[in-house]
Design a protein around this motif. Structure first.
Motif, mmCIF file in Angstrom:
data_model
loop_
_atom_site.group_PDB
_atom_site.id
_atom_site.type_symbol
_atom_site.label_atom_id
_atom_site.label_comp_id
_atom_site.label_asym_id
_atom_site.label_seq_id
_atom_site.Cartn_x
_atom_site.Cartn_y
_atom_site.Cartn_z
ATOM 1 N N LYS A 29 0.852 -1.196 0.000
ATOM 2 C CA LYS A 29 0.000 0.000 0.000
ATOM 3 C C LYS A 29 0.888 1.247 0.000
ATOM 4 O O LYS A 29 1.952 1.265 0.612
ATOM 5 C CB LYS A 29 -0.950 -0.010 1.191
ATOM 6 N N GLY A 30 0.470 2.242 -0.758
ATOM 7 C CA GLY A 30 1.224 3.479 -0.851
ATOM 8 C C GLY A 30 2.457 3.408 -1.738
ATOM 9 O O GLY A 30 3.187 4.380 -1.856
ATOM 10 N N ASP A 31 2.694 2.275 -2.392
ATOM 11 C CA ASP A 31 3.871 2.114 -3.256
ATOM 12 C C ASP A 31 3.588 2.623 -4.669
ATOM 13 O O ASP A 31 2.449 2.577 -5.142
ATOM 14 C CB ASP A 31 4.265 0.633 -3.386
ATOM 15 N N VAL A 32 4.640 3.042 -5.341
ATOM 16 C CA VAL A 32 4.561 3.343 -6.764
ATOM 17 C C VAL A 32 4.497 2.011 -7.500
ATOM 18 O O VAL A 32 5.219 1.064 -7.164
ATOM 19 C CB VAL A 32 5.791 4.150 -7.216
ATOM 20 N N SER A 33 3.612 1.921 -8.482
ATOM 21 C CA SER A 33 3.478 0.671 -9.230
ATOM 22 C C SER A 33 2.951 0.969 -10.625
ATOM 23 O O SER A 33 2.570 2.097 -10.940
ATOM 24 C CB SER A 33 2.527 -0.282 -8.504
ATOM 25 N N PHE A 34 2.923 -0.072 -11.431
ATOM 26 C CA PHE A 34 2.187 -0.033 -12.685
ATOM 27 C C PHE A 34 0.813 -0.620 -12.399
ATOM 28 O O PHE A 34 0.655 -1.411 -11.462
ATOM 29 C CB PHE A 34 2.898 -0.875 -13.752
ATOM 30 N N PRO A 35 -0.211 -0.252 -13.179
ATOM 31 C CA PRO A 35 -1.523 -0.864 -12.949
ATOM 32 C C PRO A 35 -1.462 -2.370 -13.193
ATOM 33 O O PRO A 35 -0.797 -2.825 -14.125
ATOM 34 C CB PRO A 35 -2.434 -0.163 -13.964
ATOM 35 N N GLY A 36 -2.118 -3.134 -12.337
ATOM 36 C CA GLY A 36 -2.109 -4.583 -12.519
ATOM 37 C C GLY A 36 -2.629 -5.311 -11.301
ATOM 38 O O GLY A 36 -3.038 -4.701 -10.322
ATOM 39 N N GLY A 37 -2.615 -6.620 -11.380
ATOM 40 C CA GLY A 37 -3.096 -7.438 -10.281
ATOM 41 C C GLY A 37 -3.108 -8.907 -10.657
ATOM 42 O O GLY A 37 -2.540 -9.310 -11.672
ATOM 43 N N LYS A 38 -3.793 -9.666 -9.825
ATOM 44 C CA LYS A 38 -3.845 -11.123 -9.998
ATOM 45 C C LYS A 38 -4.809 -11.515 -11.106
ATOM 46 O O LYS A 38 -5.797 -10.832 -11.368
ATOM 47 C CB LYS A 38 -4.275 -11.785 -8.698
ATOM 48 N N CYS A 39 -4.498 -12.662 -11.729
ATOM 49 C CA CYS A 39 -5.356 -13.207 -12.780
ATOM 50 C C CYS A 39 -6.687 -13.656 -12.197
ATOM 51 O O CYS A 39 -6.721 -14.270 -11.135
ATOM 52 C CB CYS A 39 -4.677 -14.398 -13.447
ATOM 53 N N ASP A 40 -7.756 -13.316 -12.882
ATOM 54 C CA ASP A 40 -9.085 -13.844 -12.573
ATOM 55 C C ASP A 40 -9.307 -15.090 -13.418
ATOM 56 O O ASP A 40 -8.756 -15.187 -14.524
ATOM 57 C CB ASP A 40 -10.166 -12.816 -12.933
ATOM 58 N N PRO A 41 -10.144 -16.018 -12.952
ATOM 59 C CA PRO A 41 -10.425 -17.209 -13.762
ATOM 60 C C PRO A 41 -10.960 -16.881 -15.161
ATOM 61 O O PRO A 41 -10.731 -17.621 -16.104
ATOM 62 C CB PRO A 41 -11.468 -17.963 -12.939
ATOM 63 N N ALA A 42 -11.637 -15.746 -15.297
ATOM 64 C CA ALA A 42 -12.207 -15.367 -16.594
ATOM 65 C C ALA A 42 -11.163 -14.800 -17.558
ATOM 66 O O ALA A 42 -11.430 -14.680 -18.755
ATOM 67 C CB ALA A 42 -13.321 -14.345 -16.390
ATOM 68 N N ASP A 43 -9.965 -14.445 -17.057
ATOM 69 C CA ASP A 43 -8.924 -13.884 -17.926
ATOM 70 C C ASP A 43 -8.368 -14.974 -18.834
ATOM 71 O O ASP A 43 -8.034 -16.060 -18.367
ATOM 72 C CB ASP A 43 -7.777 -13.295 -17.094
ATOM 73 N N GLN A 44 -8.243 -14.642 -20.122
ATOM 74 C CA GLN A 44 -7.699 -15.601 -21.086
ATOM 75 C C GLN A 44 -6.208 -15.823 -20.881
ATOM 76 O O GLN A 44 -5.697 -16.919 -21.077
ATOM 77 C CB GLN A 44 -7.935 -15.118 -22.515
ATOM 78 N N ASP A 45 -5.487 -14.731 -20.534
ATOM 79 C CA ASP A 45 -4.038 -14.798 -20.371
ATOM 80 C C ASP A 45 -3.568 -13.560 -19.606
ATOM 81 O O ASP A 45 -4.385 -12.735 -19.198
ATOM 82 C CB ASP A 45 -3.341 -14.917 -21.737
ATOM 83 N N VAL A 46 -2.243 -13.423 -19.457
ATOM 84 C CA VAL A 46 -1.701 -12.296 -18.689
ATOM 85 C C VAL A 46 -1.980 -10.957 -19.366
ATOM 86 O O VAL A 46 -2.131 -9.943 -18.676
ATOM 87 C CB VAL A 46 -0.188 -12.461 -18.408
#
Length: 178
Positions: A29-46
């Motif tokens: 929390k509070g860190d600089v990052s790129f937008p993103g996150g964990k894969c959802d089951p509905a996601d085809q790929d990364v």
């Protein structure tokens, strides 16, 4: 997966970063990052994960045809794999983005010219128990310090986009996935 958004701000190429919400749970929390996150089951790929997360966090729709490719994975201390996805998001005014306040406190850009200047580049040496463990790049003098895995991904991106202009001074293969 994270999206590494290459954008044009007032005609200059830049990378788009987020400052993660200070209200999030966990140590990032509070860190600089790129937008993103964990894969959802509905996601085809990364790629779909990175695009979906970018839309959820920033309200920014990035068409799949604007994805340039997948960069080499990086690993956090817990051995989680982070897959960076590089995409061109075109001309952008960061002020027009509507970040999700549950996930993002701030959005900012750093022009490639800024990231490529030696005075804005550094390295952080990490020690544990009085012994040197590893070194990571850090990018300075922007609105926020870019460090940790976000800086490693930034370094990979600069090596790809500006191979003659960006020369990392140190390389630690255990952080780069081999």
């Amino acid at each position: 997966a994270v999206l590494v958004p290459l954008c044009l701000v007032r005609g200059a190429p830049a990378l788009l970063y987020t400052l993660r919400s200070s209200r999030l749970a966990g140590r990032h929390k509070g860190d600089v990052s790129f937008p993103g996150g964990k894969c959802d089951p509905a996601d085809q790929d990364v790629i779909h994960t990175a695009l979906r997360e970018t839309q959820e966090e920033l309200g920014l729709e990035v068409p799949e045809e604007q994805v340039w490719g997948v960069l080499k994975p990086v690993y956090d201390k817990g051995k989680a794999i982070i897959i960076p996805v590089l995409a061109s998001v075109g001309p952008l005014d960061p002020q027009n983005l509507r970040p999700n306040p549950q996930e993002v406190d701030e959005v900012f850009v750093l022009p490639l010219t800024h990231l490529l200047q030696a005075q804005n580049q550094g390295y952080t040496h990490f020690c544990q128990g009085g012994h040197f463990q590893y070194t990571l790049p850090v990018f300075l003098h922007g609105p926020h310090r870019v460090w940790g895995l976000t800086a490693v991904i930034t370094e990979f991106t600069l090596q790809l986009l500006a191979p003659g202009a960006y020369q990392p001074r140190l390389f630690f293969p255990q952080l780069a996935g081999g």
